[in-house]
Every structure is written in C-alpha cells, then in structure tokens.
Motif scaffolding. Sequence first.
Motif, PDB file in Angstrom:
ATOM      1  N   PRO A 346      69.912 107.000  84.254  1.00 34.41           N
ATOM      2  CA  PRO A 346      69.496 108.385  84.037  1.00 34.41           C
ATOM      3  C   PRO A 346      69.797 109.314  85.212  1.00 34.41           C
ATOM      4  O   PRO A 346      70.038 110.494  84.997  1.00 34.41           O
ATOM      5  CB  PRO A 346      67.986 108.272  83.789  1.00 34.41           C
ATOM      6  CG  PRO A 346      67.615 106.885  84.122  1.00 34.41           C
ATOM      7  CD  PRO A 346      68.838 106.039  84.044  1.00 34.41           C
ATOM      8  N   PHE A 353      69.728 110.701  81.174  1.00 35.03           N
ATOM      9  CA  PHE A 353      68.730 111.509  81.860  1.00 35.03           C
ATOM     10  C   PHE A 353      67.779 112.152  80.858  1.00 35.03           C
ATOM     11  O   PHE A 353      66.560 112.094  80.989  1.00 35.03           O
ATOM     12  CB  PHE A 353      69.426 112.596  82.680  1.00 35.03           C
ATOM     13  CG  PHE A 353      68.488 113.486  83.450  1.00 35.03           C
ATOM     14  CD1 PHE A 353      67.978 113.066  84.663  1.00 35.03           C
ATOM     15  CD2 PHE A 353      68.127 114.731  82.948  1.00 35.03           C
ATOM     16  CE1 PHE A 353      67.104 113.886  85.374  1.00 35.03           C
ATOM     17  CE2 PHE A 353      67.256 115.547  83.654  1.00 35.03           C
ATOM     18  CZ  PHE A 353      66.745 115.127  84.865  1.00 35.03           C
ATOM     19  N   ILE A 363      63.801 107.069  86.940  1.00 35.43           N
ATOM     20  CA  ILE A 363      65.106 107.613  87.293  1.00 35.43           C
ATOM     21  C   ILE A 363      65.382 107.234  88.735  1.00 35.43           C
ATOM     22  O   ILE A 363      64.628 107.604  89.627  1.00 35.43           O
ATOM     23  CB  ILE A 363      65.113 109.140  87.121  1.00 35.43           C
ATOM     24  CG1 ILE A 363      64.880 109.498  85.650  1.00 35.43           C
ATOM     25  CG2 ILE A 363      66.422 109.738  87.617  1.00 35.43           C
ATOM     26  CD1 ILE A 363      64.620 110.962  85.396  1.00 35.43           C
TER      27      ILE A 363
END
Length: 978
Positions: A346, A353, A363
């Motif tokens: 991500p 993302f 993330i």
Amino acid sequence: MDFGKIEKKWQKIWYKEGIYKSAGWRNGKPKKFYVLDMFPYPSGEGLHVGHPRGYIATDVSARYKTMNGYGVLHPMGWDAFGLPAENYALKHKIHPKIAVSKNIKRFKEQLSKFGFTYDWDKEINTTDPEYYKWTQWIFLKMFENGLVYESREPIIWCPSCRTSLALEDLENGGCERCGSAVEKKPLRQWVLKMTAYAEKLLDGLKSLDWPEPIKEQQKNWIGKSEGTTIKFKLTTNNQRPTTEYIEVFTTRLDTIFGCTYLVVAPEHPLIKNYELRIKNYGEVKKYINQAGKKTDLMRTDLAKEKTGIEIKGIKAINPFNNEEVPIFVADYVLGGYGTGAVMAVPAHDERDFEFAKKYNLPIKEVIIPNRIDKRNPPVSGKKTEERKNVHALVRNPKNNKFLCLKSKKFLWITFPMGGIERDEDVVDAARREVEEETGYKNLKLVRVLGGEVRAEYFAKHKNENRVAYTTGVLFDLINEEKSPVEKEWEDEHELMWINESDVNCETMCHAEMDVWLKRIKGEEQACTEDGVLINSKDFTGLESEVAREKMAAWLIKNKIGNKKINYKMRDWVFARQRYWGEPFPLVYCEACAEKIKSGKYKKGEFTKGELMNPGWVQISEKDLPVKLPNVKSYEPSGTGESPLVNIKEWVNARCPKCKGLGKRETNTMPQWAGSNWYYIAYLIKKGKKYEWDKKEIKKWLPVDLYVGGVEHATRHLLYARFWHKFLYDIGEVSTNEPFKKLMNQGLILAEDGRKMSKRWKNVVNPDDIIKVFGADAIRLYEMFMGPFGQSIAWNTDGIKGVSRFLDRVWKLSQKLDNKSREENKKLDGLINKTIKKVTEDIEEFRFNTAISALMILANEMEKYPQLSITNYQLLIKLLSPFAPFLTEEIWRKVLGKKKSIHLEKWPKYDTKLIVENKFKLIIQINGKFRDSIEAGKGVSEEEIKKLALNSEKIKTLVGNGKIKRVIYVKDRLINIVL
RNA sequence: GCCCGGGUGGCGGAACUGGUUAUACGCGAAGGACUUAAAAUCCUUUGUUCGCAAGGACAUGUGGGUUCGACUCCCACCCCGGGCACCA
C-alpha cells in the motif's frame, strides 16, 4: 465549361486506354509504389462525402508517383462479411448476398465518379467463395501450426447482437456496435494465439513509418511489462508453513518489504482448493458470487470503490522477511492477468493504498524518493558525508508566507534547516533549528511531511558531498516573539518571508522541494516512483532498479521466483455465432477424437492443431472453399449457436481423415478475417479459380503507403500485422511487416459539427456535390479544407472557392501566347518555388498548403495579359493529381497533346531560380518592427548596419538614444537594441 | 485517473530548425463596377482598439519565465477532441 460532359468523356477514354492498369504502369519501371486504401464496408446507405477523403489522398499520391516514374498499384475492393450486412439483410428481408452485391454496385458507381486511378481488374470481395477460400486456407495454416485452440472459457457476449465479442470490440465496457451491456457467457469458441506474437508485434513497431500516436496505442494495447513471479508459502491456522504456496506477479519487486497483505482474484483456484481450511468460506463464497454477477460495465462503473474480504484461516509468508501476511480476495485483481494474485504494497501502489485505507491495513514505507541536486551536484573526488536532516517549513497563517533564509555568501534561499542530533525527535529538531537560525519560538506543529527523502548534493560551505536523509516538518507561526540569534549567523543570513507561490523548485535551493510541495497540499498518497530502499534488510540503501535485479537473483537462486514478462493483450476470440461470415474449414469427428485421446495414432497422422483440439479435423486444402450454404432463415438462433446448426445436410459431413460421419463447425469467422489479408488478395492471380501468386506478392509487398482512419489502430492494424507475421514465418510472404507507411485521415463531420449520420439527417451525398460542382471541385475541396489528419466540418460554401479557382485556371488558357516567354520570365522564381512547395507538400500529405500554393501561382499569372504555354503547362501538371479531368481536358483538347497528362513527367524545379538576390531587410528597434528596406543578399553586416541606420525613420526613432547592441540575422533582419 | 493530439481573425486554416511587419490561401461580410434586375464575374476593404490624420497600443487558451526577439522554448493552470480503463 461542362464538367459533367468532360468527366464522362475522359473516364471512358482512360478506361479504353487502360492507363491505370498496374501491369502497364509497372512495366519497365524500376521502382514500385503500392498505395492502399482501407477498403470500405459497402453499407446500404451508400457513400457520404466523408468517405472519399482518404481515397482522394491516395489517388493524388498514386498520380504523383506515376508521374515520378514509379510503377503504381492502386486497387480497391469490398469488405462485405459481418454483422451490419447481415442486420441490413434481416431488416430488408433479402439475402445478404443479394444486398451486398447491390450495395457494391452502388458504391462502385459513386466511387467511379471521382475519377480514381483504381485498377478494377484487381477488385476483390471478401464474400466471394474464391476469396474466402484463401481466408480459410490461412486459418488452416494457423490451425496446423498450433496457433488455434478451442476454448470454453466464459467469453464476452452481446445479448443484443447475439454474438461473442473480442476484448477489442468493447467500448466503455459495452458492445461497440449497439452499446448494450455485455455479459460473460461460457460458449465454445475458436481462439487465435495472438499472444504468441506479442513480442514480434511490439518489436516490429520500431521499423514502421507510422504516426507515433498509433504506434503508441498499439504498444499500450500489447502492454508489455517485465517483472517477477514470487512464491509465498502458505500457513494455515498458525501452524508451521505448508509446502504449498501462492504465486504472485509484480513489477516492483523492490517494494516487497512493504508487502502487508496479498490479494487474489475471485477466480483464483486457491479458494476452491482451500475450501475446508478457510474459516469464513461462506462469506468469501458470497463475495465471489457477487463479484461474478457484476458485468464488465458495472465493474468499470464501480471502479472507484474497491471491495474485498479477508480469507481467514490461511496466511502467506513473505520469503524475504518471513513475515506472515493476511490474504484477501478482491475483484480489483484480475483473474486473467499475471498469476491472478498480487502482493499488496500500500505504501507504493495507489490501488493497494486505497484498499488498505478502506480496510485499515498497515502501510509500510520501504522506498524513499531520491534526488540529486542539479544545481549543486556531488563533486567526484570529494569525501561524502551522510547525515539526517530536518527542513522546517514555517507558514504565517495570516498572510500565507513562508519563512526562509538567504545566505549572503552563497545567495541561496533555504528553509531553516539542520542536522538531527542523536536520539532527537524530528519535530524538536525542527523547532530548535528555527529558533537558532531565525529566533522565532512560538510554533504550532501542523504535521510532519511524510517520511524521509534522500538527496545527494555538494555542500559548498563545507566543501564536501552530502547524502542527506531529510524530513520536512510543517509549522504555523503563532506569534512574532523571538529569541536572540547568534551574531555571526545573523550577519551571514538574511531572514525573509516568501509568498506561497514563490515557494517553488526555482527559488528554493532544495533538491527535495518538489516532494515537499506535493506533500504540503496533497492528502496522503502512495509514493509510486522509484527511489532508494529503506527497511529492507540487506537491500536497504540500494536504488530501486538495482534492488530489483539483486532481489530477483536471490529469488532465482533460492528457487522461489523467476523473471516473467506479461502482456495485457489477450488471445483473439475468433468465432461468431452468426450466419454471414466465413465457415471454418473444420469437421468434428468422434472417432478421431477417441483415437487421439487413446494415443493410438501414427506419428504425422494428425496435425499439431488436431492434436491440440482432439476431434477437430482439418478439411484438406484441395476441398476449399467450404462454401457458406444457403439458408431459409439466417436469423440468429438465440441459443448462442449460429443458424447454420439447423442445416442438417450441410452440418453432417464426412471426416476428411477417417471418412466416418462428422459434423461441421457451425460458428463463422468474425468480420476481421477477410480484412486481415486483403492487401495480399489484390495480388492473387485471378481466373476461374484464384491462385496464390508468390511472385506477384514478392514484387509488390510491402504496401508502401496505407491510408485510413485512426479507429483501426488497435484492431484491424494489429490483426493484419499478426496474420502477416504468421505468413512470413511460414514463408508465404517475404516481408515481416505489411504496411511500411501509414497515414491517418481525419473525419469529415457534418456542417452542424456532428458525425454524418442518417439519424441526424445531416448526410451530404457526394453525387449531389459532383452534379453541381464537378468531381475535380470536390476532390480539390476535400484536400484543401484543412490538414489531412484533422477532423473537420463540411462546408458546402467552401467548395465555391476551389470551384472559382478551377474556373480561373481554365480561363487562363484563353490568353496563351508563345511569344510572351520573355515577359513571363518574371514568373520563374514563383513557378520554381511553387514546384518545390507542391512536390514537398504532396510527399508530406500537406495537400491544403499545396493547393494554396497553386492558387497563389494562378493569381499571379492572372496579372499578366499574356501567358506562355510553358509556364501554363507547368501549372497544369502540378494541378493534375488533384483535378484530373480539367487538366486532361486542357492538356489534350486545348493544348492538343496526344498522350494523357497523367502519364507526363512531374516537373522539376531549379533551385537557382528560386533564390533571389535581393531581400527585404527588416529593421527592428528593441525587437519591434520599425522599417524595411531593400538590400542585396550576401551584403556584409557592416554595410547592412549602415543602411539600416541611415534610414530616415530609424534615424528619428533612434534619435539620441545610445545603441547598446545590434543583432543581425543574415539576409533577414537587423535588430537595434537601445 | 493515465496516455496521446490540439487551442491562432466572424469561419476553415497559414507561419522553415525562435528571426522577412503573425493571420498566407480560401470562405463569409461590407462597399463598388457590369446588369432593367438577380445570379455569375471583376475591383476595393476586412484581427481588436485609440486617433481627423500621421501614427500608436493590444492581440496566437490563461498566468508566469528564458531571450535583443517567442505561435514556436521552459514552468504552472484552464478548455476541447481521441484512446485506455484497477494489467500489480
């Protein structure tokens, strides 16, 4: 002048003399020129004024090339199989065969009026059995070579056209032809392995003289991407790793340490295989069913919102760090591409993302942007110092200005900045630097601008290279209160507040500036650019590109992955469930199927294709064509099968191999089949039977110039290249690309700016125009109306202009006088200039400016009371490719020549006559035009200067001003700077 | 969203690798000639604006920049047309 009469007259004479026969044109000519139009689909509506634009252009080219000594082939034919013809026939209740021949007749009549150079002996028609015999033959060759396979995969189905579609036939996810939403339907299909030619198709583009955008489109369509496959081992219920794995494909192996989950496509086999171990199987199944229901159209519509669900009970292990990551199923991953599974990173992929944000997944940043300061690049030989930095971006919320420092010594402008001391917090460090360097101490933290940015530069003040890892921190100023600043620092730096708009990469002396700018305004985003690896164990510090290589090598060594090239392009669904198309030359034989399945067959008994598709047996070449039978009803059956299934006596056929009973294939080929190779078909030897003529093919191919609309960029032009490359590989053609040069014509729109269509009632019929203005006028107008490649609205008024021009050219013939040669010498310069211009413009397809040049010449000629025949002949010759009738009439009737003007030599120009020895010297003051004077060419700068300064106007304008500089452009202008 | 192509007079459009007054050529419009009249044809005018004029100012989507000089080069933005559509 009665153009109707002269058009008819010359048409007849040309035909009788056979001046457009390519055989004749070719005879004894050292150079060949094969010029090709995209052949039309003879629809029931006839031609409108937009169709011939390309044909006129090729005709001008053909005539021009002939006059330049080329042997020219310029053929025309009909692309008449396919849905529109069938639908037209259904609507009007006539057999498509009859409708097609009627339409062709009408098209031919219309085209003939234009006076094209077509060699009608070469005419072809894709629905002629002698023609499609060879379409079938090429198919057989492909089959034989293992490039055809039967597929029962769900294909794209248009419920309204009741036929299957290729991916290329979609428009905005719907059916290109009728616009209705398409479905996925499992149907038996024939598929051509076009992907086997992906690399060749891509590679071949380099050698082609085609418009760049078209090449670009094909390139994107082929969609090559180089990456790596990686095996992630699976674990279930937190047990030890199994030996089973899931394979993903990525082009960003360098980001693998940032992988926080895996995503598989709904179609992925993992789900079925692990049914028992998936804890939430019911939920997962439900999601998959929902995803499956979405049509392509819906999927596109919903593209903004990503959905998915975690597969509980199984996890995957990242081979690089042995971390366990969860696995999701989501329909943003496509089953048909790569491995149908991806590693989600991500931090460095926009889609991942978005998904991670929505489902609150971690993330992890593993790549940081890398900048090399262009203004102060690292100096080799100097020592390099690595350090952690902070940039403090202090904003005054009252006026949106930013706090900066200007170094008095180096004249650079920076934010307050400095190194981060050991164990110091970045925000604290930023506050400290601001206070130390500017005194401001009351700051409100807005936010830290993302992670670090790496930058390389040369630090002048320390005489060393720096590799800095810098964090940006954004503050708002609370108030002006300040602490004292060190005297020495204050002496060397000027404190300034800069407007927001001036905080840019130019004023600010930071290599990281573009990153800060993005991060200041934008919300948080995935950083998808290449950079330098962080948090990646042994690979930390490497640049993305290097890291990818090293990581791939590691994977290969440990046998957990490999390099892989993927293409977006798919194989070509090459079957339609309709009547009006080429039948497949195949018979299905149960006995042969058994034989192949049992393996009890002799070597060589079956072809590669037959073995690949057990039971399907090729019709032997000598039995081609497999003719399309007549039927009573050619309505689609609606069951997804072609109407041919109902013709028992046709369907039941002997197996060509074992002579047992078999059944013919009842699907037919798509419309593109016939148009794939028609440029070769023009070269076929015609007689009662058509014969493949290798000699003729070798003589004429490749097509030197191909002209048609852009809309064929990814279909016809890709398909034809594919077939051609195949034919090349089996030795049937001698070039590896079919079309050397391609030109696209723009659309002609209706006067209201919309597309011409019966529906809008805005169609202009060329017949009407020709009746009023003549064929030459419409030809000339279509070439004159604008740049050839640009779409443009028709304007009947515009045609008056060219029509007047033709009249004036005609009238010029009334003042011909051989004695006026001397007088006409003044025209030499312009005539030679015009020859040059017209020659070059025709070569470059700039017909509009070529015609404009001819108009200028004719206008000039009108000024003379008498005109020499020589000069007039030159004008007529230059005009002849555009206006063949008028020029021929003048040439033979008025000037009394025996041979056609269209067999004359193209005029040559004399460069010496173009160059004039005088020119208009432009005198500028401060770059503005003030005066012009005559001057001789090649005069020295000094003299020109004198001339210019002596001009009365200039004298007064310069006055007492001091001349700073004089710029002289040879034989053009002089610019006096005050 | 991404990738191409393009924004110049009332209209279609010209302008070479930054350099011969931006708007060639054509359409349209206005005025005039010929004609009883109209059409056709021919002549003149035609970017905007200030000025009686000479002449000036402003104009190539917008805003900046580079340059003696920018439609042309650079940066940012706006608009139009086409292609692709989650291709990892």
